[in-house]
Design a protein around this motif. Structure first.
Motif, PDB file in Angstrom:
ATOM      1  N   MET A   1      -3.307  -7.512   2.711  1.00 11.93           N
ATOM      2  CA  MET A   1      -1.197  -7.094   3.136  1.00 11.93           C
ATOM      3  C   MET A   1      -0.989  -6.227   3.960  1.00 11.93           C
ATOM      4  O   MET A   1      -0.903  -5.921   5.225  1.00 11.93           O
ATOM      5  CB  MET A   1      -1.379  -5.560   1.503  1.00 11.93           C
ATOM      6  N   PRO A   2       0.268  -6.620   4.515  1.00 11.69           N
ATOM      7  CA  PRO A   2       0.716  -6.409   5.931  1.00 11.69           C
ATOM      8  C   PRO A   2       1.104  -4.514   5.918  1.00 11.69           C
ATOM      9  O   PRO A   2       1.886  -4.230   4.720  1.00 11.69           O
ATOM     10  CB  PRO A   2       2.886  -7.139   5.474  1.00 11.69           C
ATOM     11  N   GLY A   3       1.584  -4.178   6.907  1.00 15.25           N
ATOM     12  CA  GLY A   3       1.514  -2.519   6.995  1.00 15.25           C
ATOM     13  C   GLY A   3       0.341  -1.758   6.757  1.00 15.25           C
ATOM     14  O   GLY A   3       0.230  -0.959   7.175  1.00 15.25           O
ATOM     15  N   MET A   4      -0.246  -1.754   5.588  1.00 17.18           N
ATOM     16  CA  MET A   4      -1.680  -1.221   5.303  1.00 17.18           C
ATOM     17  C   MET A   4      -2.326  -1.779   4.310  1.00 17.18           C
ATOM     18  O   MET A   4      -1.879  -2.815   3.352  1.00 17.18           O
ATOM     19  CB  MET A   4      -0.921   0.192   4.563  1.00 17.18           C
ATOM     20  N   ASN A   5      -3.822  -2.919   4.670  1.00 18.12           N
ATOM     21  CA  ASN A   5      -4.188  -2.929   4.056  1.00 18.12           C
ATOM     22  C   ASN A   5      -4.796  -2.773   3.261  1.00 18.12           C
ATOM     23  O   ASN A   5      -5.237  -1.397   2.838  1.00 18.12           O
ATOM     24  CB  ASN A   5      -4.752  -4.081   5.233  1.00 18.12           C
ATOM     25  N   GLY A   6      -5.794  -3.431   1.590  1.00 17.75           N
ATOM     26  CA  GLY A   6      -6.666  -2.820   1.239  1.00 17.75           C
ATOM     27  C   GLY A   6      -8.157  -2.058   1.571  1.00 17.75           C
ATOM     28  O   GLY A   6      -8.305  -1.052   0.795  1.00 17.75           O
ATOM     29  N   LEU A   7      -8.455  -2.400   2.695  1.00 14.18           N
ATOM     30  CA  LEU A   7      -9.404  -1.776   3.162  1.00 14.18           C
ATOM     31  C   LEU A   7      -8.603   0.016   3.666  1.00 14.18           C
ATOM     32  O   LEU A   7      -9.695   1.122   3.066  1.00 14.18           O
ATOM     33  CB  LEU A   7     -10.068  -1.855   4.160  1.00 14.18           C
ATOM     34  N   GLU A   8      -7.465   0.649   4.347  1.00 15.20           N
ATOM     35  CA  GLU A   8      -6.735   1.269   4.298  1.00 15.20           C
ATOM     36  C   GLU A   8      -6.659   1.901   2.848  1.00 15.20           C
ATOM     37  O   GLU A   8      -7.022   3.724   3.037  1.00 15.20           O
ATOM     38  CB  GLU A   8      -5.557   1.449   5.620  1.00 15.20           C
TER      39      GLU A   8
ATOM     40  N   GLY B   1       1.116  -1.339   0.435  1.00 10.88           N
ATOM     41  CA  GLY B   1      -0.326  -0.153   0.152  1.00 10.88           C
ATOM     42  C   GLY B   1       0.828   1.456  -0.519  1.00 10.88           C
ATOM     43  O   GLY B   1       0.465   2.106  -0.430  1.00 10.88           O
ATOM     44  N   PHE B   2       2.193   1.323   0.937  1.00 13.03           N
ATOM     45  CA  PHE B   2       2.825   2.552   0.527  1.00 13.03           C
ATOM     46  C   PHE B   2       3.048   2.839  -0.568  1.00 13.03           C
ATOM     47  O   PHE B   2       3.451   3.896  -0.700  1.00 13.03           O
ATOM     48  CB  PHE B   2       4.423   2.391   1.504  1.00 13.03           C
ATOM     49  N   GLU B   3       3.805   1.997  -1.562  1.00 18.53           N
ATOM     50  CA  GLU B   3       3.990   2.530  -2.834  1.00 18.53           C
ATOM     51  C   GLU B   3       3.373   2.689  -3.518  1.00 18.53           C
ATOM     52  O   GLU B   3       3.456   3.625  -4.293  1.00 18.53           O
ATOM     53  CB  GLU B   3       4.649   0.616  -3.363  1.00 18.53           C
TER      54      GLU B   3
END
Length: 388
Positions: free
Chosen positions: A57-64, A36-38
């Motif tokens: 997804m690790p770190g930031m999931n799709g919902l966020e 998500g960060f990329e």
């Protein structure tokens, strides 16, 4: 051709989705990321029409990630890819254009692309035919009594679900000074009994639907999201609750006289806060607002008495009695008003009502109230209190 951006932390899934989308002959891959960060970095540089987002997804999931995308580009279409069970799928059907179960199948993906084409074509057509709202358009919200929301031009919101309506009410009550509300606090208040991950799905679904509701009546950018917090734009909203509170905080300076200011503020109080809604988190604030209204009514009744306006003083005091049945000062002010008008029978009735109310608490009216009652006795006769 549709321009799409793909986000998935599984390289195999990312490659398969890329290949299948290109194979449809209707999609151009604008970019792809493994987290998500990329994707957020890419969002600063481009505005693809469609985002395909993995949920887990690790770190930031799709919902966020979807929240950030919708904040930056409300017109973006989102498709989730997920291995979640049936309850999540039902939620995604409401929040996103579509969902895809892993492993992705070509036939199912083709139907999704067809659906995306129709949706984006409809959005582009709607953007051309629907005029922009006036520059000073505001969202008028009434929460004291019946909960109603509409634009200043009269366009109302048809709530998709009761929870979306509740979410908007919760965010609105944090509006003064543009107070942000953290995602976890919303979950704690609105979904206290749900597992955290499941509650996040429900919140995302409701946020997506709320944005859609607001966009349909011309307020696409009224709901902000940053650092996992949500906030409504106070410049686009007129709320009876906030005007009511502001009137008392400002000492009722809105009117030409103290009486006029109080009248204007109290006119807004048409009932309990969200009185017809069952929102446990609103109970404490509702009691605070009711207390403010009672204090205002008592002050207004006193001002009317000072101006020899007995009828208006009685009306204000009676209204305070309705809101706060055990408020002795309200009964006393009503008695003074009726005494001023020569309505001794109303004084007796009001005193009797007070005695009955206070009797429930096993206390008696104060000496000051009893002295006021004594004033109506016929001179030279024995003064008797009504029985009861």
């Amino acid at each position: 051709m549709l321009h799409a951006y793909l986000v998935d932390d599984e390289l195999h899934t990312l490659n398969m989705l890329d290949m299948f989308l290109v194979r449809t002959g209707k999609v151009v891959i604008a970019g792809r990321s493994g987290n998500g960060f990329e994707a957020l970095e890419a969002l600063r540089l481009m505005r693809p029409q469609v985002w395909f987002l993995d949920i887990e997804m690790p770190g930031m999931n799709g919902l966020e990630l979807a929240e950030h995308i919708q904040q930056a580009d409300p017109s973006a279409a989102i498709v989730f890819t997920t291995a979640y069970d049936q309850y999540a799928i039902a939620a995604f059907e409401l929040a996103a254009i579509d969902y895809l179960l892993k492993p992705v199948e070509m036939g199912r993906l083709s139907r999704t692309v067809d659906r995306l084409e129709k949706e984006i074509e409809w959005r582009q057509s709607a953007a051309k035919t629907v005029p922009e709202p006036p520059q000073r358009e505001t969202l008028d919200v009434y929460m004291l009594g019946t909960f109603r929301v509409a634009s200043s031009s009269g366009s109302g919101i048809a709530w998709r679900t009761a929870k979306v309506k509740e979410l908007f009410a919760y965010l609105l009550l944090h509006l003064p000074n543009a107070n942000e509300v953290h995602r976890d606090r919303i979950i704690e208040r609105l979904w206290p009994d749900e597992p955290y991950e499941k509650a996040k799905i429900y919140l995302h679904t409701c946020i997506s639907l709320l944005r859609k509701n607001l966009r349909q009546i011309g307020f696409a950018k009224i709901l902000g999201f940053e650092k996992e917090c949500y906030v409504l734009d106070p410049d686009q909203i007129r709320s009876d609750v906030h005007r009511f509170e502001a009137g008392f905080q400002a000492g009722h300076v809105g009117g030409s006289t103290p009486i006029a200011g109080l009248e204007q503020s109290l006119e807004l109080y048409r009932g309990d806060l969200l009185g017809k809604e069952d929102y446990p988190w609103a109970v404490e604030l509702s009691h605070q607002l009711e207390k403010t209204a009672v204090v205002g009514l008592l002050k207004l009744s006193q001002l009317y008495l000072a101006e020899q306006s007995g009828k208006k003083a009685a009306e204000a005091a009676e209204r305070a009695m309705d809101l706060s049945p055990y408020e002795e000062e309200a009964y006393r002010l009503a008695m003074q008003a009726y005494l001023m008008m020569g309505k001794h029978d109303h004084v007796l009735r009001t005193y009797q009502e007070l005695k009955e109310r206070l009797g429930e608490l096993q206390i008696q009216p104060s000496a000051l109230t009893r002295q006021l009652y004594e004033l109506i006795a016929t001179p030279g006769t024995e003064r008797q209190e009504p029985e009861g």
